[in-house]
Design a protein around this motif. Structure first.
Motif, mmCIF file in Angstrom:
data_model
loop_
_atom_site.group_PDB
_atom_site.id
_atom_site.type_symbol
_atom_site.label_atom_id
_atom_site.label_comp_id
_atom_site.label_asym_id
_atom_site.label_seq_id
_atom_site.Cartn_x
_atom_site.Cartn_y
_atom_site.Cartn_z
ATOM 1 N N GLY A 61 24.680 -8.009 -17.663
ATOM 2 C CA GLY A 61 24.182 -6.644 -17.756
ATOM 3 C C GLY A 61 23.288 -6.271 -16.593
ATOM 4 N N LEU A 62 22.528 -7.221 -16.094
ATOM 5 C CA LEU A 62 21.655 -6.876 -14.973
ATOM 6 C C LEU A 62 22.395 -6.952 -13.645
ATOM 7 C CD1 LEU A 62 18.865 -5.987 -14.162
ATOM 8 C CD2 LEU A 62 18.329 -8.342 -13.657
ATOM 9 N N ILE A 63 23.264 -7.962 -13.510
ATOM 10 C CA ILE A 63 23.914 -8.146 -12.202
ATOM 11 C C ILE A 63 24.820 -6.968 -11.871
ATOM 12 C CG2 ILE A 63 25.528 -9.526 -10.865
ATOM 13 C CD1 ILE A 63 24.482 -11.989 -12.117
ATOM 14 N N ILE A 64 25.697 -6.606 -12.801
ATOM 15 C CA ILE A 64 26.609 -5.504 -12.508
ATOM 16 C C ILE A 64 25.829 -4.206 -12.619
ATOM 17 C CG2 ILE A 64 28.733 -4.325 -13.155
ATOM 18 C CD1 ILE A 64 29.745 -6.915 -14.308
ATOM 19 N N GLY A 65 25.611 -3.566 -11.473
ATOM 20 C CA GLY A 65 24.796 -2.353 -11.484
ATOM 21 C C GLY A 65 25.320 -1.398 -10.433
ATOM 22 N N SER A 66 24.454 -1.095 -9.488
ATOM 23 C CA SER A 66 24.859 -0.158 -8.441
ATOM 24 C C SER A 66 25.681 -0.836 -7.349
ATOM 25 C CB SER A 66 23.601 0.439 -7.815
ATOM 26 O OG SER A 66 22.855 -0.606 -7.206
ATOM 27 N N GLY A 67 25.427 -2.118 -7.146
ATOM 28 C CA GLY A 67 25.920 -2.819 -5.957
ATOM 29 C C GLY A 67 27.421 -2.798 -5.742
ATOM 30 N N ILE A 68 28.175 -3.054 -6.782
ATOM 31 C CA ILE A 68 29.618 -3.152 -6.589
ATOM 32 C C ILE A 68 30.215 -1.777 -6.265
ATOM 33 C CG2 ILE A 68 30.136 -2.979 -9.066
ATOM 34 C CD1 ILE A 68 32.055 -5.012 -6.368
ATOM 35 N N GLY A 143 11.291 -1.646 -4.657
ATOM 36 C CA GLY A 143 12.388 -1.605 -3.691
ATOM 37 C C GLY A 143 13.727 -1.528 -4.396
ATOM 38 N N SER A 144 13.912 -2.360 -5.427
ATOM 39 C CA SER A 144 15.204 -2.318 -6.107
ATOM 40 C C SER A 144 15.365 -1.012 -6.867
ATOM 41 C CB SER A 144 15.396 -3.539 -7.021
ATOM 42 O OG SER A 144 14.399 -3.591 -8.000
ATOM 43 N N ALA A 145 14.286 -0.510 -7.448
ATOM 44 C CA ALA A 145 14.388 0.780 -8.148
ATOM 45 C C ALA A 145 14.776 1.887 -7.167
ATOM 46 C CB ALA A 145 13.065 1.114 -8.837
ATOM 47 N N ILE A 147 16.518 1.606 -4.377
ATOM 48 C CA ILE A 147 17.933 1.487 -4.011
ATOM 49 C C ILE A 147 18.806 2.102 -5.105
ATOM 50 C CG2 ILE A 147 19.819 -0.108 -3.538
ATOM 51 C CD1 ILE A 147 17.722 -2.106 -2.528
ATOM 52 N N ILE A 148 18.512 1.730 -6.334
ATOM 53 C CA ILE A 148 19.328 2.227 -7.441
ATOM 54 C C ILE A 148 19.211 3.749 -7.546
ATOM 55 C CG2 ILE A 148 19.688 2.122 -9.937
ATOM 56 C CD1 ILE A 148 18.617 -0.784 -9.793
ATOM 57 N N ALA A 149 17.981 4.264 -7.373
ATOM 58 C CA ALA A 149 17.785 5.717 -7.472
ATOM 59 C C ALA A 149 18.558 6.449 -6.369
ATOM 60 C CB ALA A 149 16.295 6.058 -7.391
ATOM 61 N N LEU A 259 24.733 -9.767 -1.456
ATOM 62 C CA LEU A 259 23.778 -10.421 -2.358
ATOM 63 C C LEU A 259 23.078 -9.412 -3.255
ATOM 64 C CD1 LEU A 259 22.326 -13.098 0.041
ATOM 65 C CD2 LEU A 259 23.674 -13.497 -2.026
ATOM 66 N N TRP A 260 22.898 -8.204 -2.748
ATOM 67 C CA TRP A 260 22.297 -7.173 -3.592
ATOM 68 C C TRP A 260 23.136 -6.968 -4.857
ATOM 69 C CZ3 TRP A 260 18.604 -4.427 -5.496
ATOM 70 C CH2 TRP A 260 18.890 -3.260 -6.219
ATOM 71 N N ALA A 261 24.449 -6.919 -4.665
ATOM 72 C CA ALA A 261 25.318 -6.687 -5.815
ATOM 73 C C ALA A 261 25.260 -7.858 -6.808
ATOM 74 C CB ALA A 261 26.745 -6.454 -5.354
ATOM 75 N N PHE A 262 24.971 -9.070 -6.291
ATOM 76 C CA PHE A 262 24.896 -10.226 -7.195
ATOM 77 C C PHE A 262 23.485 -10.469 -7.713
ATOM 78 C CE2 PHE A 262 28.890 -11.416 -5.047
ATOM 79 C CZ PHE A 262 29.643 -11.759 -6.149
ATOM 80 N N ASP A 263 22.530 -9.694 -7.219
ATOM 81 C CA ASP A 263 21.150 -9.983 -7.590
ATOM 82 C C ASP A 263 20.919 -9.763 -9.080
ATOM 83 O OD1 ASP A 263 18.596 -10.727 -6.202
ATOM 84 O OD2 ASP A 263 17.923 -9.062 -7.442
ATOM 85 N N GLY A 264 19.980 -10.525 -9.599
ATOM 86 C CA GLY A 264 19.692 -10.447 -11.026
ATOM 87 C C GLY A 264 20.098 -11.720 -11.749
ATOM 88 N N TRP A 265 20.608 -12.708 -10.989
ATOM 89 C CA TRP A 265 21.059 -13.960 -11.612
ATOM 90 C C TRP A 265 19.920 -14.784 -12.182
ATOM 91 C CZ3 TRP A 265 18.561 -17.488 -8.702
ATOM 92 C CH2 TRP A 265 18.373 -17.231 -7.342
ATOM 93 N N ALA A 350 16.307 0.513 -17.019
ATOM 94 C CA ALA A 350 16.014 -0.870 -17.388
ATOM 95 C C ALA A 350 14.979 -1.473 -16.451
ATOM 96 C CB ALA A 350 17.291 -1.697 -17.351
ATOM 97 N N THR A 351 15.141 -1.208 -15.160
ATOM 98 C CA THR A 351 14.224 -1.838 -14.214
ATOM 99 C C THR A 351 12.834 -1.204 -14.314
ATOM 100 O OG1 THR A 351 13.965 -2.604 -11.950
ATOM 101 C CG2 THR A 351 14.891 -0.451 -12.185
ATOM 102 N N THR A 352 12.770 0.084 -14.647
ATOM 103 C CA THR A 352 11.470 0.724 -14.860
ATOM 104 C C THR A 352 10.747 0.101 -16.044
ATOM 105 O OG1 THR A 352 12.320 2.803 -14.015
ATOM 106 C CG2 THR A 352 10.328 2.918 -15.334
ATOM 107 N N PHE A 441 15.701 -5.092 3.424
ATOM 108 C CA PHE A 441 14.285 -5.264 3.106
ATOM 109 C C PHE A 441 14.127 -6.053 1.796
ATOM 110 C CE2 PHE A 441 10.406 -3.151 1.195
ATOM 111 C CZ PHE A 441 9.479 -3.686 2.077
ATOM 112 N N TYR A 442 14.838 -5.596 0.782
ATOM 113 C CA TYR A 442 14.791 -6.265 -0.522
ATOM 114 C C TYR A 442 15.299 -7.701 -0.415
ATOM 115 C CZ TYR A 442 15.875 -7.308 -5.382
ATOM 116 O OH TYR A 442 15.942 -7.917 -6.600
ATOM 117 N N GLY A 443 16.403 -7.870 0.335
ATOM 118 C CA GLY A 443 17.005 -9.203 0.455
ATOM 119 C C GLY A 443 16.089 -10.188 1.146
#
Ligand code: ARG
Length: 550
Positions: A61-68, A143-145, A147-149, A259-265, A350-352, A441-443
């Motif tokens: 649920g966390l990994i699959i987000g905006s990245g893909i 930073g991650s918020a 990117i998603i926003a 790696l951003w798309a896989f982040d959250g592991w 979720a991240t908020t 930056f996040y990476g």
């Protein structure tokens, strides 16, 4: 049953009065936190409810987000060719997998909540845990918020107004991104339940969006609608490996985007203590979810490449829109854009939610000014609570009291100042950053700590060979992870010097804050605790270790 990924969260950082369990004197006010208690005894015990399936939904649920739906552009731009991009996606996936497997070993050996903060504190000392928290508050979470926003904004503008608008005005996107941030923050300030309830809906949207990509890919492959079947398209001349980049720094930048798309592991590591059987389930969760996500991402990318020419994939962060419109026209574009923006909105929500708790915990811990460790609307809210719970009179009208203090609604009974701090930093990143710059930056910041933590695993193996490790990875796993992340970090300086220097500056400030302020105070607290009757040196260590973990 698989409950929502967020069911666990309210117990992550309990909002009750004695969340940290220590009085000003340093004596445990909550027996469950007494350092002489058994590991994970007391309060954590009753929360041991998470199962294997919960873990799966937490990680996936966390990994699959905006990245893909957004990274393929940057991966492709930097790797140069479709084949090289697929290699980058595979390498990023395997790197995430080795990292997650290493974290599973640490989670088994140190079965406490808190993830990297706890491991770093145990292995290197509290300063390292502090530095992680510091960077999480100032860089990683906001930073991650951001990117998603930003991705949320781009998809929504594309859905509502059209592609031209996105390209015409970066500020329109940023405005929508900010509006999304404001709505989500308000939602989470008003009520915990409002925030967590809406999460499930958006989770569903994101699976639909990914499913849409697969289905379209299959339709295209079967019917021959694909660009690749159309001899008139000039891009058809591009073979799978034509134009592959020869610049190693470009590969590093492409990897950061993947790696951003896989982040959250590392998500399950934050709640290890709440698993019924962490030593069995942590590795199982990792070794199921990561291969699954890797497979999904590779398939999605193959779908993209079957349907779209490289230059279209590279041209925007909204590959899914181009993709939908290529196969189903404007309607397809609209539907995918709506689903993806919904998915991003959910991820932002979720991240908020978790960021609020993280900042709140840091405030409680004394890592940040105390105000950030407070709940609700400050003074007035305290008055309301007094009115409703004790005999002391209050000037607040009864009607308002009932509304504010409704125990079921729990309106405004949230870490508001923490959430506002997080939103403010996020807004700055949205304003000054773009997807491409923020992802690196996040990476860089993220992989500094992943690297340090996994290196810590190796150090721990040498230093404490007898520590009980219910799950032990193959030693090459952490070694591979360390080598690849070291490569990534070392290339960042050349590939993206500005972002790298910024990250270094944030860490330097964090170290100054630790040595000039937080760490010194902590030293005094230790001394005071040490002077108390009947405390052994071991108790002192235990107490300060356990502090980070509740
Ligand atoms: N992989 C997620 C995405 O593609 C991002 C996860 C952000 N990381 C985090 N720890 N919240 O959107």
């Amino acid at each position: 049953s698989v409950s929502s990924a967020f069911d666990f969260a309210p117990s992550l950082f309990p909002l009750s009065s004695t969340a940290q369990g220590y009085t000003a004197l340093g004596a445990p006010s909550n027996p469950a936190l007494d350092p002489t208690n058994a590991l994970n005894g007391g309060s954590l015990e009753k929360n041991k409810s998470l199962t294997y399936l919960n873990g799966l939904s937490l990680v996936i649920g966390l990994i699959i987000g905006s990245g893909i739906f957004s990274s393929p552009s940057q991966v492709n731009k930097n790797a140069g060719s479709p084949g090289a991009s697929l290699i980058v996606w595979a390498v990023a996936g395997v790197l995430a997998w080795t990292g997650a497997a290493s974290y599973a070993e640490l989670g088994g050996a140190i079965p406490l909540n808190g993830g990297a903060q706890v491991y770093l504190s145990k292995i290197f000392g509290e300063w390292a845990g502090f530095l992680f928290t510091w960077c999480a508050v100032t860089v990683l979470k906001p930073g991650s918020a951001a990117i998603i926003a930003i991705i949320f904004g781009e998809y929504l503008v594309r859905a509502a107004i059209g592609a031209e608008a996105v390209d015409a005005s970066a500020w329109l996107n940023k405005g929508i991104a900010l509006a999304g941030l404001v709505v989500v923050t308000a939602l989470n300030c008003v009520s915990t339940k409002l925030g967590t309830r809406s999460a499930d809906v958006f989770m569903f949207l994101k699976f639909l969006a990914l499913l849409g990509v697969f289905v379209i890919g299959i339709v295209v492959a079967v019917t021959g609608l694909s660009y690749r079947g159309d001899a008139n398209q000039d891009w058809k001349q591009q073979g799978w490996f034509d134009d592959t980049s020869h610049n190693i720094s470009n590969w590093a930048v492409a990897l950061y985007a993947g790696l951003w798309a896989f982040d959250g592991w590392d998500n399950v590591n934050y709640v290890t203590a709440e698993f019924k059987n962490p030593s069995r389930d942590l590795p199982r969760v990792i070794h199921t979810s990561l291969p699954l996500v890797i497979l999904c991402y590779i398939l999605a990318n193959i779908s993209y490449f079957l349907v779209l020419p490289s230059h279209v994939i590279e041209s925007s962060n909204t590959v899914a829109v181009a993709f939908g419109s290529q196969v189903f026209g404007p309607v397809g574009a609209l539907v995918l854009a709506l689903f993806v923006s919904g998915s991003c909105f959910g991820a932002l929500n979720a991240t908020t939610f978790t960021s609020g708790r993280l900042v709140y915990a840091a405030g409680k811990e004394g890592y940040l000014p105390g105000i950030f460790g407070s709940i609700g609307l400050g003074k007035s809210h305290r008055a309301i609570r007094l009115h409703s719970s004790t005999t002391s009179p209050s000037k607040v009208p009864k009607k308002m009291v009932d509304w504010f203090a409704d125990p079921d609604a729990g309106f405004f009974f949230t870490p508001i100042s923490a959430m506002l701090l997080n939103a403010a930093i996020t807004a700055v990143y949205i304003l000054i950053g773009s997807f491409d710059t923020l992802v690196t930056f996040y990476g860089v910041a993220g992989y500094t700590f992943y690297f340090q933590t996994v290196l810590g695993l190796i150090i721990l193996r040498v230093r404490e060979p007898d520590l009980e490790r219910p799950y032990k990875t193959w030693i090459t796993t952490p070694i591979i992870f360390c080598c690849v992340s070291l490569f990534l970090l070392s290339r960042a300086v050349f590939a993206e010097p500005v972002q790298t220097l910024l990250v270094i500056a944030f860490m330097a400030v964090g170290l100054v804050v630790w040595f000039a302020w937080v760490g010194r105070r902590r030293g005094k607290e230790r001394q005071r605790f040490r002077n108390m009757e009947g405390r052994s040196e071991k108790d002192v260590g235990w107490m300060f270790w356990k502090r980070w973990t509740t």
